[in-house]
Design a protein around this motif. Structure first.
Motif, PDB file in Angstrom:
ATOM      1  N   ASP A 471       1.024  -0.701   0.155  1.00  0.00           N
ATOM      2  CA  ASP A 471      -0.231   0.483   0.005  1.00  0.00           C
ATOM      3  C   ASP A 471       1.050   1.301   0.092  1.00  0.00           C
ATOM      4  O   ASP A 471       0.721   2.086  -0.857  1.00  0.00           O
ATOM      5  N   GLN A 472       1.586   1.262   0.847  1.00  0.00           N
ATOM      6  CA  GLN A 472       3.222   2.713   0.747  1.00  0.00           C
ATOM      7  C   GLN A 472       3.463   2.988  -0.629  1.00  0.00           C
ATOM      8  O   GLN A 472       3.159   3.965  -1.201  1.00  0.00           O
ATOM      9  N   THR A 473       3.477   1.565  -1.354  1.00  0.00           N
ATOM     10  CA  THR A 473       4.287   1.835  -2.714  1.00  0.00           C
ATOM     11  C   THR A 473       3.623   2.681  -3.608  1.00  0.00           C
ATOM     12  O   THR A 473       3.629   3.610  -4.559  1.00  0.00           O
ATOM     13  N   LYS A 474       2.195   1.878  -3.776  1.00  0.00           N
ATOM     14  CA  LYS A 474       0.869   2.511  -4.316  1.00  0.00           C
ATOM     15  C   LYS A 474       0.406   3.732  -3.827  1.00  0.00           C
ATOM     16  O   LYS A 474       1.067   4.902  -5.110  1.00  0.00           O
ATOM     17  N   GLN A 475       0.827   4.320  -2.049  1.00  0.00           N
ATOM     18  CA  GLN A 475       0.575   5.501  -2.299  1.00  0.00           C
ATOM     19  C   GLN A 475       1.640   7.116  -3.258  1.00  0.00           C
ATOM     20  O   GLN A 475       1.847   8.030  -2.980  1.00  0.00           O
ATOM     21  N   GLN A 476       3.248   5.896  -2.533  1.00  0.00           N
ATOM     22  CA  GLN A 476       4.120   6.777  -3.540  1.00  0.00           C
ATOM     23  C   GLN A 476       4.539   6.749  -4.665  1.00  0.00           C
ATOM     24  O   GLN A 476       4.573   8.412  -4.941  1.00  0.00           O
ATOM     25  N   ALA A 477       3.356   5.731  -5.860  1.00  0.00           N
ATOM     26  CA  ALA A 477       3.040   5.993  -7.124  1.00  0.00           C
ATOM     27  C   ALA A 477       2.651   7.116  -7.812  1.00  0.00           C
ATOM     28  O   ALA A 477       2.723   7.783  -8.264  1.00  0.00           O
ATOM     29  N   SER A 478       1.562   6.708  -5.842  1.00  0.00           N
ATOM     30  CA  SER A 478       0.621   8.490  -7.022  1.00  0.00           C
ATOM     31  C   SER A 478       1.359   9.727  -6.285  1.00  0.00           C
ATOM     32  O   SER A 478       0.786  10.231  -7.660  1.00  0.00           O
ATOM     33  N   THR A 479       1.618   9.634  -5.160  1.00  0.00           N
ATOM     34  CA  THR A 479       2.362  10.880  -4.934  1.00  0.00           C
ATOM     35  C   THR A 479       3.365  11.765  -5.736  1.00  0.00           C
ATOM     36  O   THR A 479       3.336  12.444  -6.426  1.00  0.00           O
ATOM     37  N   LEU A 480       4.106  10.824  -6.878  1.00  0.00           N
ATOM     38  CA  LEU A 480       5.182  10.633  -7.232  1.00  0.00           C
ATOM     39  C   LEU A 480       4.553  11.665  -8.902  1.00  0.00           C
ATOM     40  O   LEU A 480       4.996  12.378 -10.011  1.00  0.00           O
ATOM     41  N   GLN A 481       2.868  10.679  -9.148  1.00  0.00           N
ATOM     42  CA  GLN A 481       2.866  10.910 -10.634  1.00  0.00           C
ATOM     43  C   GLN A 481       2.333  12.879 -10.880  1.00  0.00           C
ATOM     44  O   GLN A 481       2.692  13.698 -11.225  1.00  0.00           O
ATOM     45  N   GLU A 482       1.775  13.037  -9.356  1.00  0.00           N
ATOM     46  CA  GLU A 482       1.539  14.303  -9.311  1.00  0.00           C
ATOM     47  C   GLU A 482       2.714  15.424  -9.473  1.00  0.00           C
ATOM     48  O   GLU A 482       2.308  15.610  -9.166  1.00  0.00           O
ATOM     49  N   LEU A 483       3.712  14.949  -8.753  1.00  0.00           N
ATOM     50  CA  LEU A 483       4.781  16.126  -8.454  1.00  0.00           C
ATOM     51  C   LEU A 483       5.254  15.965 -10.492  1.00  0.00           C
ATOM     52  O   LEU A 483       5.832  16.754 -10.543  1.00  0.00           O
TER      53      LEU A 483
END
Length: 584
Positions: A471-483
């Protein structure tokens, strides 16, 4: 020859084989295909081992079909031949040979000399070796052992003679045995362990005869057989078995993306420093021209003062302006030296090398061509190509594998086993071999074993931890997508801003040139003052510097956009290939 087993035993054995062996064999055969096909998404491009051999071809001009070899370097490339003419006044301000330098030369030299790329390339080699290490789970395991046993025991019988008499007049039994065992184990994709085994023993006893039989002493024995143990719940299936290999393959792809990101970072930084040097030299030229204008105005003012037409204070004002512009020229000269040093460092040229003394003169000029921008298309390309986002997705894949394996680890350990063996004994080795080869002696076995910790806390906690990591990696990918979207917008905004600035400053330069020319004419006929002419000269110099700055910034903005969407290597046609590919 009589049947080895009674009919009911044979029927039981056949039933076990029908229940266990077909399922295992079908799973094994299908698992081989699954193993070959399931890993197709994780198939890696061949990776290089040495940077100087990694870069096969490079071309900085997108419209050109010409390619350049990585063997070209700063000291040998034809683009660095000394120039017979005088390229710029800035170049003549420094000692050392004057050498031309193009964008492609910056790329080539950076790729060839950059130590950071060499260090990162070792990580790719390490990751590739990690795949081979993970495949080691399928290595055949050979095990062998030798054991010698000797003992003497008391037997609860009375001896017939005093020879074998022990304490309390009890008989004695003695044994001497040599035992050798060999086995060959193979892990199957289904998680099963297939074992081939054999043993040899030589036994000598000193035992009492019975009423009906006399012991054979010594005797030899052989045993051969095959066994299969298949997990049915925990540890079952190719996915669980091959999880280490899948993770190693993904990790290799992560290192590939990390290397690509390092290449893009190093090259874009070097190219931007090249444009900084271009700006520094152009700025020097502007300041040099501005100083020449001030000196010419000082000469005119001095002639007018000597003729009694101009006041002495006007000459002093002109002299002050000349001194001011000389200071600006000195600062511009220092900026040229700093920009050249920064570019040399980016190309990993050391101060002790011969190349450090080169007086670099950029050949490629900043270009401008209006471009239309599609933000969504660029954002989509960035998500497909960005090394950091691809790395995040790979991390998500690895976390998912770990989660699924941990979930399988919560199941009970239920193993099915079958085995068949043949035995043989004889008074000598030959007889024992004949007996074991005949297949008349031996047996089979079938088993089910179950193990399960009642609380199962370790497996449950491990699964929850792996699930949280996923779940952490999914959140990190989502955050990186916004960046990434923010990076794309920022790069587009910078590019569009500099496009508008180029047009504006180009018009400003033309206006300032016209204004200065008009003001000089007015000064020559006495309708303007020296102060006004000097002011107009400063305005023109400022407009020229701003125009050059916007032009250089525009080219740097293009580089930033290529970096943001990770198209830099493709746009500049930079390829890095494995040795085996290069040889084709």
């Amino acid at each position: 020859m009589k049947a080895l087993f009674p009919p009911f035993v044979s029927r039981t054995f056949a039933g076990c084989l029908i229940l266990v062996l077909p399922a295992c064999l079908v799973a094994c055969s299908s698992a081989v295909q699954t193993y070959r096909q399931a890993f197709a998404p994780y198939k890696m491009l061949e990776t290089p081992s040495q940077i100087t051999e990694d870069i096969k071809e490079i071309d900085t001009y997108r419209a050109s079909d010409q390619r350049h070899s990585i063997q070209g370097s700063l000291s040998t490339n034809g683009a660095f031949q000394g120039m017979g003419d005088q390229p710029t006044t800035a170049a003549l301000q420094f000692s050392g040979p004057v050498f031309r330098i193009q964008v492609k030369d910056v790329l080539l030299t950076t790729l060839k000399n950059n130590s950071n790329l060499r260090v990162e390339d070792y990580n790719r080699t390490i990751a590739d070796k990690g795949i081979e290490a993970a495949r080691g789970i399928y290595d055949l395991l050979l095990q062998s052992s030798y054991n010698y046993t000797w003992y003497r025991n008391q037997v609860a019988t009375t001896p017939l003679s005093k020879t074998d008499q022990g304490v309390d007049d009890l008989n004695l039994s003695r044994l001497s045995q040599h035992a050798t065992k060999v086995s060959l184990d193979q892990l199957l994709p289904t998680g099963a362990i297939l074992s081939f085994f054999g043993s040899y023993g030589n036994t000598q006893t000193w035992a009492l005869p019975t009423s009906s039989y006399l012991p054979v002493d010594p005797y030899d024995s052989f045993t051969t057989g095959i066994s299969l143990v298949q997990p049915l719940l925990k540890g079952f299936g190719p996915y669980v078995t091959n999880a280490p290999i899948m993770i190693a393959k993904i990790q290799s792809k992560v290192e590939e993306e990390t290397f690509r990101d390092q290449v893009i970072t190093q090259l874009t930084n070097a190219i931007k420093l090249y444009w900084d040097l271009v700006f520094a030299i152009e700025n020097y030229e502007v300041q040099q021209k501005s100083l020449e204008r001030a000196r010419e105005l000082l000469r005119v003012a001095t002639v007018k003062r000597d003729a009694g037409v101009e006041a002495p204070t006007v000459v002093l004002e002109a002299e002050a302006e000349v001194s001011k512009r000389e200071a600006l020229l000195i600062q511009a000269r220092s900026a040229v030296a700093s920009a050249a040093d920064n570019l040399k460092r980016a190309m990993n040229l050391t101060e002790s090398s011969e190349e450090w003394a080169y007086n670099l003169v950029p050949v490629d000029r900043p270009a401008y061509a209006p471009v239309s921008i599609n933000e969504e298309a660029i954002f989509t390309e960035a998500l497909q190509q960005r090394p950091d986002y691809r790395t995040a997705l790979y991390g998500q894949d690895m976390a998912l594998i770990n989660k699924n394996v941990a979930e399988n680890g919560k199941l009970p350990e239920l193993n099915a086993g079958v085995g068949v063996q043949s035995t043989g004994m004889g008074r000598n080795v030959d007889n024992a071999q004949k007996a074991v080869s005949s297949g008349d002696y031996g047996g089979w076995n079938a088993s089910l074993t179950l193990k399960y910790p009642l609380q199962n806390r370790k497996a449950t906690a491990t699964f929850e931890a792996k699930k949280a990591a996923y779940d952490q990696t999914k959140q990190q990918a989502s955050t990186l997508q916004e960046l990434i979207r923010l990076d794309v917008r920022s790069a587009i905004r910078s590019l569009e801003t500099n496009q508008k600035l180029i047009v504006a400053y180009d018009s400003n330069v033309k206006s300032e040139e016209a204004k200065l020319d008009s003001q000089i004419k007015r000064y020559n006929v006495g309708f303007s003052t020296l102060f006004e002419v000097l002011s107009y000269q400063e305005d023109l110099a400022t407009a020229q510097v701003n125009y050059i700055q916007s032009l250089v910034s525009y080219n740097k903005a293009i580089i930033d956009l290529q970096r943001v969407k990770a198209s830099f290597l493709k746009d500049y046609r930079i390829e890095y290939l494995d040795k085996s590919v290069q040889g084709k």
